[in-house]
Write a protein that holds these residues in place. Structure first.
Motif, PDB file in Angstrom:
ATOM      1  N   SER A 101       0.726  -1.200  -0.053  1.00  0.00           N
ATOM      2  CA  SER A 101       0.021   0.034  -0.025  1.00  0.00           C
ATOM      3  C   SER A 101       0.801   1.275   0.019  1.00  0.00           C
ATOM      4  CB  SER A 101      -1.124   0.077   1.092  1.00  0.00           C
ATOM      5  OG  SER A 101      -0.227  -0.166   2.343  1.00  0.00           O
ATOM      6  N   HIS A 102       2.133   1.165   0.311  1.00  0.00           N
ATOM      7  CA  HIS A 102       3.124   2.261   0.403  1.00  0.00           C
ATOM      8  C   HIS A 102       4.100   2.241  -0.808  1.00  0.00           C
ATOM      9  CE1 HIS A 102       1.390   3.829   3.910  1.00  0.00           C
ATOM     10  NE2 HIS A 102       1.278   2.606   4.573  1.00  0.00           N
ATOM     11  N   ASN A 103       4.108   1.146  -1.433  1.00  0.00           N
ATOM     12  CA  ASN A 103       5.179   0.970  -2.546  1.00  0.00           C
ATOM     13  C   ASN A 103       6.678   1.151  -2.104  1.00  0.00           C
ATOM     14  OD1 ASN A 103       5.645   0.024  -5.137  1.00  0.00           O
ATOM     15  ND2 ASN A 103       5.958   2.421  -5.872  1.00  0.00           N
ATOM     16  N   ARG A 104       6.670   0.792  -0.843  1.00  0.00           N
ATOM     17  CA  ARG A 104       8.246   0.626  -0.215  1.00  0.00           C
ATOM     18  C   ARG A 104       8.885  -0.446  -0.550  1.00  0.00           C
ATOM     19  NH1 ARG A 104       5.793   2.478   5.610  1.00  0.00           N
ATOM     20  NH2 ARG A 104       5.524  -0.051   5.958  1.00  0.00           N
ATOM     21  N   VAL A 105      10.137  -0.161  -0.643  1.00  0.00           N
ATOM     22  CA  VAL A 105      11.201  -1.445  -1.001  1.00  0.00           C
ATOM     23  C   VAL A 105      11.178  -2.416   0.157  1.00  0.00           C
ATOM     24  CG1 VAL A 105      13.358  -0.186  -0.300  1.00  0.00           C
ATOM     25  CG2 VAL A 105      13.503  -1.900  -2.022  1.00  0.00           C
ATOM     26  N   HIS A 106      11.297  -3.328   0.199  1.00  0.00           N
ATOM     27  CA  HIS A 106      11.492  -4.631   1.110  1.00  0.00           C
ATOM     28  C   HIS A 106      12.643  -4.424   1.853  1.00  0.00           C
ATOM     29  CE1 HIS A 106      11.647  -8.554   3.059  1.00  0.00           C
ATOM     30  NE2 HIS A 106      10.193  -8.726   2.623  1.00  0.00           N
ATOM     31  N   GLY A 107      12.826  -4.583   3.161  1.00  0.00           N
ATOM     32  CA  GLY A 107      13.843  -4.571   4.000  1.00  0.00           C
ATOM     33  C   GLY A 107      14.963  -5.541   3.730  1.00  0.00           C
ATOM     34  N   GLY A 108      14.450  -6.713   3.063  1.00  0.00           N
ATOM     35  CA  GLY A 108      15.482  -7.634   2.636  1.00  0.00           C
ATOM     36  C   GLY A 108      16.342  -7.362   1.617  1.00  0.00           C
ATOM     37  N   VAL A 109      15.618  -6.409   0.653  1.00  0.00           N
ATOM     38  CA  VAL A 109      16.295  -5.976  -0.683  1.00  0.00           C
ATOM     39  C   VAL A 109      17.447  -4.875  -0.016  1.00  0.00           C
ATOM     40  CG1 VAL A 109      15.927  -4.606  -2.452  1.00  0.00           C
ATOM     41  CG2 VAL A 109      14.191  -6.136  -1.986  1.00  0.00           C
ATOM     42  N   ILE A 110      16.834  -4.119   0.535  1.00  0.00           N
ATOM     43  CA  ILE A 110      17.756  -3.204   1.648  1.00  0.00           C
ATOM     44  C   ILE A 110      19.265  -3.764   1.992  1.00  0.00           C
ATOM     45  CG2 ILE A 110      18.459  -1.323   3.188  1.00  0.00           C
ATOM     46  CD1 ILE A 110      15.476  -0.523   2.772  1.00  0.00           C
ATOM     47  N   SER A 111      18.896  -4.787   2.682  1.00  0.00           N
ATOM     48  CA  SER A 111      19.724  -5.670   3.516  1.00  0.00           C
ATOM     49  C   SER A 111      20.870  -6.445   2.445  1.00  0.00           C
ATOM     50  CB  SER A 111      19.249  -6.408   4.318  1.00  0.00           C
ATOM     51  OG  SER A 111      20.442  -7.383   4.841  1.00  0.00           O
ATOM     52  N   ALA A 112      20.189  -7.053   1.462  1.00  0.00           N
ATOM     53  CA  ALA A 112      21.089  -7.565   0.419  1.00  0.00           C
ATOM     54  C   ALA A 112      21.761  -6.818  -0.338  1.00  0.00           C
ATOM     55  CB  ALA A 112      20.085  -8.582  -0.557  1.00  0.00           C
ATOM     56  N   CYS A 113      21.359  -5.654  -0.825  1.00  0.00           N
ATOM     57  CA  CYS A 113      21.850  -4.462  -1.546  1.00  0.00           C
ATOM     58  C   CYS A 113      23.248  -3.905  -0.780  1.00  0.00           C
ATOM     59  CB  CYS A 113      21.146  -3.360  -1.945  1.00  0.00           C
ATOM     60  SG  CYS A 113      19.776  -3.641  -3.381  1.00  0.00           S
ATOM     61  N   LEU A 114      23.070  -3.694   0.473  1.00  0.00           N
ATOM     62  CA  LEU A 114      24.306  -3.220   1.347  1.00  0.00           C
ATOM     63  C   LEU A 114      25.104  -4.187   1.566  1.00  0.00           C
ATOM     64  CD1 LEU A 114      22.205  -1.074   3.876  1.00  0.00           C
ATOM     65  CD2 LEU A 114      23.485  -0.213   2.139  1.00  0.00           C
ATOM     66  N   ASP A 115      25.052  -5.336   1.703  1.00  0.00           N
ATOM     67  CA  ASP A 115      25.769  -6.747   1.795  1.00  0.00           C
ATOM     68  C   ASP A 115      26.651  -6.888   0.623  1.00  0.00           C
ATOM     69  OD1 ASP A 115      27.156  -8.798   2.890  1.00  0.00           O
ATOM     70  OD2 ASP A 115      25.328 -10.255   2.402  1.00  0.00           O
ATOM     71  N   ALA A 116      25.907  -6.546  -0.618  1.00  0.00           N
ATOM     72  CA  ALA A 116      26.628  -6.861  -1.904  1.00  0.00           C
ATOM     73  C   ALA A 116      27.442  -5.634  -1.963  1.00  0.00           C
ATOM     74  CB  ALA A 116      25.607  -6.841  -2.939  1.00  0.00           C
ATOM     75  N   MET A 117      27.314  -4.453  -1.601  1.00  0.00           N
ATOM     76  CA  MET A 117      27.857  -3.318  -1.931  1.00  0.00           C
ATOM     77  C   MET A 117      29.271  -3.414  -0.875  1.00  0.00           C
ATOM     78  SD  MET A 117      27.071  -1.619  -4.258  1.00  0.00           S
ATOM     79  CE  MET A 117      27.959  -0.137  -4.134  1.00  0.00           C
ATOM     80  N   GLY A 118      29.184  -3.957   0.365  1.00  0.00           N
ATOM     81  CA  GLY A 118      30.096  -4.037   1.395  1.00  0.00           C
ATOM     82  C   GLY A 118      31.176  -5.075   0.792  1.00  0.00           C
ATOM     83  N   GLY A 119      30.627  -6.177   0.274  1.00  0.00           N
ATOM     84  CA  GLY A 119      31.542  -7.178  -0.496  1.00  0.00           C
ATOM     85  C   GLY A 119      32.437  -6.604  -1.629  1.00  0.00           C
ATOM     86  N   LEU A 120      31.694  -5.785  -2.456  1.00  0.00           N
ATOM     87  CA  LEU A 120      32.483  -4.979  -3.632  1.00  0.00           C
ATOM     88  C   LEU A 120      33.361  -4.130  -2.891  1.00  0.00           C
ATOM     89  CD1 LEU A 120      32.383  -4.435  -6.677  1.00  0.00           C
ATOM     90  CD2 LEU A 120      30.592  -2.540  -6.206  1.00  0.00           C
ATOM     91  N   ALA A 121      33.219  -3.313  -2.075  1.00  0.00           N
ATOM     92  CA  ALA A 121      34.332  -2.415  -1.454  1.00  0.00           C
ATOM     93  C   ALA A 121      35.365  -3.318  -1.136  1.00  0.00           C
ATOM     94  CB  ALA A 121      33.622  -1.698  -0.181  1.00  0.00           C
ATOM     95  N   CYS A 122      35.223  -4.475  -0.494  1.00  0.00           N
ATOM     96  CA  CYS A 122      36.424  -5.194  -0.266  1.00  0.00           C
ATOM     97  C   CYS A 122      37.010  -5.711  -1.336  1.00  0.00           C
ATOM     98  CB  CYS A 122      35.853  -6.638   0.559  1.00  0.00           C
ATOM     99  SG  CYS A 122      34.996  -6.257   2.396  1.00  0.00           S
ATOM    100  N   MET A 123      36.437  -6.152  -2.468  1.00  0.00           N
ATOM    101  CA  MET A 123      37.088  -6.387  -3.619  1.00  0.00           C
ATOM    102  C   MET A 123      37.909  -5.450  -4.316  1.00  0.00           C
ATOM    103  SD  MET A 123      33.663  -8.481  -5.721  1.00  0.00           S
ATOM    104  CE  MET A 123      33.071  -9.886  -4.938  1.00  0.00           C
ATOM    105  N   ALA A 124      37.326  -4.166  -4.287  1.00  0.00           N
ATOM    106  CA  ALA A 124      38.104  -3.202  -4.737  1.00  0.00           C
ATOM    107  C   ALA A 124      39.438  -2.978  -3.816  1.00  0.00           C
ATOM    108  CB  ALA A 124      37.179  -1.714  -4.711  1.00  0.00           C
ATOM    109  N   ALA A 125      39.245  -2.854  -2.568  1.00  0.00           N
ATOM    110  CA  ALA A 125      40.255  -2.865  -1.854  1.00  0.00           C
ATOM    111  C   ALA A 125      41.208  -3.872  -1.878  1.00  0.00           C
ATOM    112  CB  ALA A 125      39.726  -2.748   0.132  1.00  0.00           C
ATOM    113  N   ILE A 126      40.886  -5.031  -1.971  1.00  0.00           N
ATOM    114  CA  ILE A 126      41.709  -5.986  -2.116  1.00  0.00           C
ATOM    115  C   ILE A 126      42.700  -5.909  -3.593  1.00  0.00           C
ATOM    116  CG2 ILE A 126      42.153  -8.645  -2.704  1.00  0.00           C
ATOM    117  CD1 ILE A 126      39.680  -8.948  -0.788  1.00  0.00           C
TER     118      ILE A 126
END
Length: 160
Positions: free
Chosen positions: A60-85
């Motif tokens: 009813s509010h067209n909000r993104v699911h919290g799991g999507v937010i969590s998964a995206c942030l996790d993926a980006m944290g992993g990507l940052a590690c890849m860049a640093a490595i």
């Protein structure tokens, strides 16, 4: 005391293209999310997802699911590690550095949901706070199209 060589300002095209292929195509769940890399620097990465019906968590509010937010942030944290490595091992060929990511995995993840995720698209940012020989610590941000901070994350990743 010896001086530390600063990380390179930019990666070579072969490394960037290889990392984008891994992140956007070979990690199939990132395709499901629609997650794309928008910036890839040794000390900071950025990405974006567009809002789509499949990501709605509250109909009813067209909000993104919290799991999507969590998964995206996790993926980006992993990507940052890849860049640093990748930056740490600039003496190696790009293909050799890309093989270093096989053992990368999330150890711990904390997400703080600050505001409802309502926007036409979302920008994500991540940076490595500390890159050790075995574990990396990251901070991540999830922002709306207007730049408002909607969620933050902190993660720990196994890197060896």
């Amino acid at each position: 005391m010896s001086k530390t060589t600063p990380p390179p300002a930019e990666f070579e095209a072969e490394f960037i293209n290889g990392l984008k292929t891994i992140f956007e195509e070979k990690i199939v769940f990132n395709q499901v999310l629609g997650l794309k890399i928008t910036s890839l620097l040794p000390d900071r990465v950025a990405g974006r997802i567009d809002m789509k019906h499949q990501l709605v968590g509250h109909y009813s509010h067209n909000r993104v699911h919290g799991g999507v937010i969590s998964a995206c942030l996790d993926a980006m944290g992993g990507l940052a590690c890849m860049a640093a490595i990748g930056a740490r091992h600039m003496d190696e060929a790009p293909e050799q550095r890309l093989h270093r990511f096989a053992k990368l995995g999330t150890i711990d993840l904390r997400i703080d949901y600050l505001r409802p995720g309502i926007s036409e698209y979302f920008d994500l940012h991540a940076e490595v706070m500390r890159l050790g020989s075995r574990v990396a610590s990251t901070r991540m941000e999830f922002r709306g199209a207007d730049g408002k901070l909607l969620s933050t994350g902190a993660g720990a990743y196994i890197v060896s």
